[in-house]
Scaffold this motif. Sequence first.
Motif: not given
Length: 431
Positions: A5, A227, A229-230, A342, A345-346, A349-350, A370
Amino acid sequence: APKPLPSSGPKSLREMPHPLATSSSEEMGPALTPSPDLLLPRSVADKDLSLPNGTPVDTSSPASSSSLLNRLQLDDDLDGETRDLFVTVDDPKKHVCTMETYITYRVTTKTTRAEFDLPEYSVRRRYQDFDWLRNKLEESQPTHLIPPLPEKFVVKGVVDRFSEEFVETRRKALDKFLKRITDHPVLSFNEHFNVFLTAKDLNAYKKQGMALLSKMGESVKYVTGGYKLRSRPLEFAAIGEYLDTFSLKLGTIDRIAQRIIKEQLEYLVELREYGPVYSTWGGLEVELSEPLEGVSACIGNCCTALEELSEDMTEDFLPVLREYILYSESMKNVLKKRDQVQAEYEAKLEAVALKKEDRPKVPTDVEKCQDRVECFNADLKADMERWQNNKRQDFRQLLMGMADKNIQYYEKCLTAWESIIPLLQDKPETK
């Protein structure tokens, strides 16, 4: 392998100054101190000047020593941008129907853009039409900051929404709303904005619903998934912190300013009762009638000056504060949408990482996600920079105007009190 990212790393998008702080001398200093270049020579000042957007500039000699606001506007041109679209909101009219009563405004458009069939348009729109436009812009341009509209609802019994003052304040806000869109390099080309400016019957387009959504809006629309966000990249975390502090400080200033105006109006009521007492007293004291009448007239002049100051604060100062409070909330909403994309997207990706052995190739939907993140990042950065530039210009004019009005108020009061000094000085007694 999936691309990481994009992140700004330890560097932030830009230095985020504390809102309204005086420590940032580089940013606030030049804004509050007029440049010597702005002090036009008399040969230039005597001519009729106008801004590139057609707005006339008054360069006549100011009545007050601080009246540099109009000259400062010469420095507020949008970096020499070529303007090919001009929109104004004026001529409010009241419509009384069987079911409702409402106000419409004339929206006039002049343009040389190829996507418009005519060089000039004139249509009438009501508030709910402006609201429709803003909703459509949010749907079709979710990555961009949409300018705020003035609040729709007013407290019944406190503010008359059909009063001349309220209608004029709203007209100014709607005019500024359209001008913000017109100045935007992306929003001004939106098809819904084109329809709003040109369509004689807007209701036909309203019924089409989502049919007019652009391809961009469909591919980047807000996803309400589960989702989480981290963490935000540092630059966007700095934006979020700045917006929180900015709206908090501005909200405090707004509340205090409203209290000051309320106290000024209460003081004005007392002054209006205070002055006539001297006039009545003068009728009983023949020898003191002239100075007492002078004091009464002086207080009357101070009343007029204070009334003008309160009106300027109410009509010019408070609306700008409120607009930027709403603006910061709009920016926070765009930031939340960016975070959601975002987070999506994360999560994808995981999921790809867990299935790496089975599917070595990155799925297309991950790449598209992305792209949406990168699109949000780029648009949000550009809009934030544009918003900061507009904010500096608007607050520079606002504070200069406020200083101007206060100086004029005290100059009028000083002149009024100085005018009665000769009446109060000792005169030789007549024999």
